[in-house]
Design an enzyme around this catalytic site. Structure first.
Site, PDB file in Angstrom:
ATOM      1  N   VAL A   1       0.838  -1.205   0.000  1.00 16.09           N
ATOM      2  CA  VAL A   1       0.000   0.000   0.000  1.00 16.09           C
ATOM      3  C   VAL A   1       0.879   1.266   0.000  1.00 16.09           C
ATOM      4  O   VAL A   1       1.923   1.303   0.665  1.00 16.09           O
ATOM      5  CB  VAL A   1      -0.977  -0.025   1.211  1.00 16.09           C
ATOM      6  CG1 VAL A   1      -0.235  -0.229   2.510  1.00 16.09           C
ATOM      7  CG2 VAL A   1      -1.845   1.209   1.289  1.00 16.09           C
ATOM      8  N   VAL A   2       0.447   2.259  -0.762  1.00 14.92           N
ATOM      9  CA  VAL A   2       1.101   3.574  -0.790  1.00 14.92           C
ATOM     10  C   VAL A   2       0.028   4.636  -0.584  1.00 14.92           C
ATOM     11  O   VAL A   2      -1.051   4.554  -1.190  1.00 14.92           O
ATOM     12  CB  VAL A   2       1.832   3.821  -2.135  1.00 14.92           C
ATOM     13  CG1 VAL A   2       2.401   5.244  -2.202  1.00 14.92           C
ATOM     14  CG2 VAL A   2       2.957   2.804  -2.336  1.00 14.92           C
TER      15      VAL A   2
ATOM     16  N   GLY B   1       7.173   6.569  -7.274  1.00 12.94           N
ATOM     17  CA  GLY B   1       8.254   5.591  -7.102  1.00 12.94           C
ATOM     18  C   GLY B   1       8.284   4.948  -5.719  1.00 12.94           C
ATOM     19  O   GLY B   1       9.157   4.122  -5.435  1.00 12.94           O
TER      20      GLY B   1
ATOM     21  N   GLY C   1       6.068   2.875  -4.351  1.00 12.33           N
ATOM     22  CA  GLY C   1       5.712   1.453  -4.449  1.00 12.33           C
ATOM     23  C   GLY C   1       6.893   0.607  -4.914  1.00 12.33           C
ATOM     24  O   GLY C   1       7.148  -0.474  -4.399  1.00 12.33           O
TER      25      GLY C   1
ATOM     26  N   PRO D   1      -6.817  -6.256  -9.716  1.00 15.24           N
ATOM     27  CA  PRO D   1      -6.957  -5.980 -11.146  1.00 15.24           C
ATOM     28  C   PRO D   1      -6.207  -4.713 -11.542  1.00 15.24           C
ATOM     29  O   PRO D   1      -6.277  -3.699 -10.845  1.00 15.24           O
ATOM     30  CB  PRO D   1      -8.471  -5.803 -11.317  1.00 15.24           C
ATOM     31  CG  PRO D   1      -9.082  -6.570 -10.201  1.00 15.24           C
ATOM     32  CD  PRO D   1      -8.124  -6.451  -9.051  1.00 15.24           C
TER      33      PRO D   1
ATOM     34  N   TYR E   1       3.851  -5.408 -10.955  1.00 15.96           N
ATOM     35  CA  TYR E   1       4.610  -6.525 -10.374  1.00 15.96           C
ATOM     36  C   TYR E   1       5.466  -7.239 -11.415  1.00 15.96           C
ATOM     37  O   TYR E   1       6.497  -7.834 -11.075  1.00 15.96           O
ATOM     38  CB  TYR E   1       3.651  -7.499  -9.686  1.00 15.96           C
ATOM     39  CG  TYR E   1       2.950  -6.895  -8.488  1.00 15.96           C
ATOM     40  CD1 TYR E   1       3.680  -6.498  -7.369  1.00 15.96           C
ATOM     41  CD2 TYR E   1       1.572  -6.694  -8.477  1.00 15.96           C
ATOM     42  CE1 TYR E   1       3.059  -5.915  -6.281  1.00 15.96           C
ATOM     43  CE2 TYR E   1       0.938  -6.119  -7.388  1.00 15.96           C
ATOM     44  CZ  TYR E   1       1.686  -5.733  -6.293  1.00 15.96           C
ATOM     45  OH  TYR E   1       1.067  -5.161  -5.203  1.00 15.96           O
TER      46      TYR E   1
END
Lengths: 154, 154
Positions: free
Chosen positions: A90-91, A99, A101, A126, A132
């Site tokens: 989470v950010v 940047g 994350g 989603p 990732y």
């Protein structure tokens, strides 16, 4: 750890990271800070004492701080040998797309790589799989499917 | 624990379970037994000392025994609070399709439910999702995708 500019140069980010971020790998971070960060993205409330227990039972915990406020977080569970699973990435909304994350993932994977864990997994919401994939994650390799059983009554 | 016939009647299985199965929830089971069981289905070899460490760091471990041989196994990692992930579900080929896999899942989920863990996840090999659906597992709910990063060099 206060970040130097080296991270930014090496990672070729379009936007520079916010200045003076602090990275922590401490499992004993304040549960209220985790709670506030999760609330900022609309996640349901978790009790502080449960957060403390979950963090202690996690394999690795990474948090990113700006001016003593937690702005990024993720953790991993696992057996410390064969596998680890990443949760709760989470950010804070006002720090997204800067940047943070990538920094969280970089720090978490670095710690898991120190344990030489060969398989790291996660469940991607989603639209987040592209993020990732930059870190070497693949969707459903060899047709393996993520499955979930949720019980709401606990 | 030696099973009674009650399990068979309640579960409405087509085939009765083999007689005199023993269920264990012990994390200190012989790593050689785990190794042999995994070899019986063609999984790659894991070092016994790594198996011991992984079992100790697991949240729950279930093994099924017939005449002192391990014929079924699964384990779960997790934080003991918010989530658990099931790994290494395996039944010896000559004991497959007899209800042993269902027994393993039943015992493992029973233990996880004692901890009141609201979210249990797993990664299902192709063609096995129907088996897990019987236990309430869903594939990719709300579009959430399982992702993997594997490193072969460790």
């Amino acid at each position: 750890m206060v970040l130097s500019g080296i991270w930014r140069k090496n990672e070729n980010q379009r936007d520079p990271l916010p200045p003076n971020l602090v990275v922590s790998h401490d499992k004993s971070v304040s549960p209220q800070s985790v709670q506030e960060l999760c609330a900022s993205v609309g996640w349901s409330r978790r009790e502080p004492e449960l957060i403390v227990k979950a963090l202690q039972n996690s394999l690795a915990v990474v948090s990113i701080w700006s001016n003593d406020e937690m702005i990024g977080f993720a953790r991993a569970t696992g057996d410390m040998v064969f596998n680890a699973t990443i949760w709760d990435m989470v950010v804070r909304p006002d720090f997204q797309r800067l940047g943070v994350g990538r920094l969280v993932m970089h720090e978490l994977l670095k710690e898991l790589d120190e344990y030489q864990i060969p398989l790291v997994t996660l469940y991607a919401d989603p639209g987040t799989d592209g993020f990732y994939k930059r870190f070497g994650f693949l969707c459903d390799p060899s047709g393996v499917r993520g499955m979930f059983r949720e019980k709401q009554e606990y």
